[in-house]
Design a protein around this motif. Structure first.
Motif, PDB file in Angstrom:
ATOM      1  N   VAL A  10       0.842  -1.210   0.000  1.00 24.73           N
ATOM      2  CA  VAL A  10       0.000   0.000   0.000  1.00 24.73           C
ATOM      3  C   VAL A  10       0.873   1.253   0.000  1.00 24.73           C
ATOM      4  O   VAL A  10       0.645   2.184  -0.785  1.00 24.73           O
ATOM      5  CB  VAL A  10      -0.968   0.000   1.203  1.00 24.73           C
ATOM      6  N   ILE A  11       1.871   1.280   0.866  1.00 29.77           N
ATOM      7  CA  ILE A  11       2.766   2.443   0.937  1.00 29.77           C
ATOM      8  C   ILE A  11       3.470   2.647  -0.399  1.00 29.77           C
ATOM      9  O   ILE A  11       3.550   3.760  -0.912  1.00 29.77           O
ATOM     10  CB  ILE A  11       3.779   2.283   2.094  1.00 29.77           C
ATOM     11  N   ASP A  12       3.956   1.551  -0.980  1.00 31.16           N
ATOM     12  CA  ASP A  12       4.664   1.674  -2.248  1.00 31.16           C
ATOM     13  C   ASP A  12       3.722   2.102  -3.364  1.00 31.16           C
ATOM     14  O   ASP A  12       4.102   2.908  -4.221  1.00 31.16           O
ATOM     15  CB  ASP A  12       5.349   0.361  -2.607  1.00 31.16           C
ATOM     16  N   LEU A  13       2.500   1.604  -3.375  1.00 31.15           N
ATOM     17  CA  LEU A  13       1.535   2.012  -4.393  1.00 31.15           C
ATOM     18  C   LEU A  13       1.268   3.511  -4.304  1.00 31.15           C
ATOM     19  O   LEU A  13       1.297   4.222  -5.308  1.00 31.15           O
ATOM     20  CB  LEU A  13       0.225   1.232  -4.243  1.00 31.15           C
ATOM     21  N   LEU A  14       1.031   4.009  -3.092  1.00 33.12           N
ATOM     22  CA  LEU A  14       0.778   5.442  -2.921  1.00 33.12           C
ATOM     23  C   LEU A  14       1.994   6.275  -3.304  1.00 33.12           C
ATOM     24  O   LEU A  14       1.873   7.318  -3.942  1.00 33.12           O
ATOM     25  CB  LEU A  14       0.353   5.733  -1.478  1.00 33.12           C
ATOM     26  N   PHE A  15       3.165   5.800  -2.925  1.00 32.67           N
ATOM     27  CA  PHE A  15       4.408   6.481  -3.259  1.00 32.67           C
ATOM     28  C   PHE A  15       4.598   6.535  -4.773  1.00 32.67           C
ATOM     29  O   PHE A  15       4.923   7.568  -5.356  1.00 32.67           O
ATOM     30  CB  PHE A  15       5.564   5.753  -2.577  1.00 32.67           C
ATOM     31  N   ASP A  16       4.359   5.406  -5.433  1.00 30.01           N
ATOM     32  CA  ASP A  16       4.537   5.339  -6.879  1.00 30.01           C
ATOM     33  C   ASP A  16       3.520   6.217  -7.606  1.00 30.01           C
ATOM     34  O   ASP A  16       3.875   6.920  -8.563  1.00 30.01           O
ATOM     35  CB  ASP A  16       4.421   3.894  -7.359  1.00 30.01           C
ATOM     36  N   LEU A  17       2.259   6.200  -7.184  1.00 27.25           N
ATOM     37  CA  LEU A  17       1.258   7.063  -7.817  1.00 27.25           C
ATOM     38  C   LEU A  17       1.600   8.532  -7.625  1.00 27.25           C
ATOM     39  O   LEU A  17       1.410   9.342  -8.537  1.00 27.25           O
ATOM     40  CB  LEU A  17      -0.137   6.751  -7.270  1.00 27.25           C
ATOM     41  N   SER A  18       2.120   8.860  -6.453  1.00 25.27           N
ATOM     42  CA  SER A  18       2.546  10.243  -6.197  1.00 25.27           C
ATOM     43  C   SER A  18       3.643  10.643  -7.185  1.00 25.27           C
ATOM     44  O   SER A  18       3.622  11.755  -7.738  1.00 25.27           O
ATOM     45  CB  SER A  18       3.052  10.363  -4.757  1.00 25.27           C
ATOM     46  N   GLN A  19       4.572   9.762  -7.420  1.00 20.91           N
ATOM     47  CA  GLN A  19       5.642  10.061  -8.365  1.00 20.91           C
ATOM     48  C   GLN A  19       5.116  10.140  -9.795  1.00 20.91           C
ATOM     49  O   GLN A  19       5.546  10.988 -10.567  1.00 20.91           O
ATOM     50  CB  GLN A  19       6.744   9.014  -8.261  1.00 20.91           C
ATOM     51  N   ASP A  20       4.172   9.257 -10.124  1.00 19.79           N
ATOM     52  CA  ASP A  20       3.601   9.290 -11.473  1.00 19.79           C
ATOM     53  C   ASP A  20       2.881  10.605 -11.737  1.00 19.79           C
ATOM     54  O   ASP A  20       2.858  11.096 -12.864  1.00 19.79           O
ATOM     55  CB  ASP A  20       2.628   8.122 -11.676  1.00 19.79           C
TER      56      ASP A  20
END
Length: 128
Positions: free
Chosen positions: A115-125
């Motif tokens: 979950v943390i990585d998904l949110l982090f990745d979407l933020s970067q995208d």
């Protein structure tokens, strides 16, 4: 993304990646599902290896973004769908790690990392 997204809003950047997200979601569903079905379980070392590698890539990408560069493998790989697929598999029990990680249930640790990585990745995208 094969096209530039510099002039798009954060929301538009995510929408522009829609087909990439869909394609990679199917890819990761087949890959992770195939591993789980063929082995009868999803190896815990692989689950945590994928999650750790994904988080490390995001940390590296964050450094690049803050320096004004593009993320590593920009437009080549979308790993947000990997996390989304793993979250779905963890929530349904299709992937069910056992034991503990530093005293916490392995399933919960894996779920929180994804979950943390998904949110982090979407933020970067949204910023790339």
């Amino acid at each position: 993304m094969p096209h530039g997204t510099q002039n798009l809003s954060p929301r538009q950047r995510l929408v522009a990646r829609g087909w990439h997200y869909l394609g990679y979601s199917v890819f990761f569903l087949l890959l992770y599902g195939g591993i789980r079905i063929s082995l009868g379980r999803f190896p815990q070392w692989l689950l945590f290896g994928v999650l750790a590698g994904s988080l490390l890539k995001d940390v590296y990408d964050e450094i690049r973004l803050r320096r004004g560069s593009r993320p590593l493998a920009y437009a080549g790989i979308e790993h947000a769908p990997s996390n989304a697929v793993l979250i779905g598999f963890l929530l349904t029990g299709f992937v069910d790690p056992t034991g503990t990680v530093l005293g916490a249930p392995a399933r919960e640790v894996a779920l929180w990392l994804a979950v943390i990585d998904l949110l982090f990745d979407l933020s970067q995208d949204m910023r790339a």
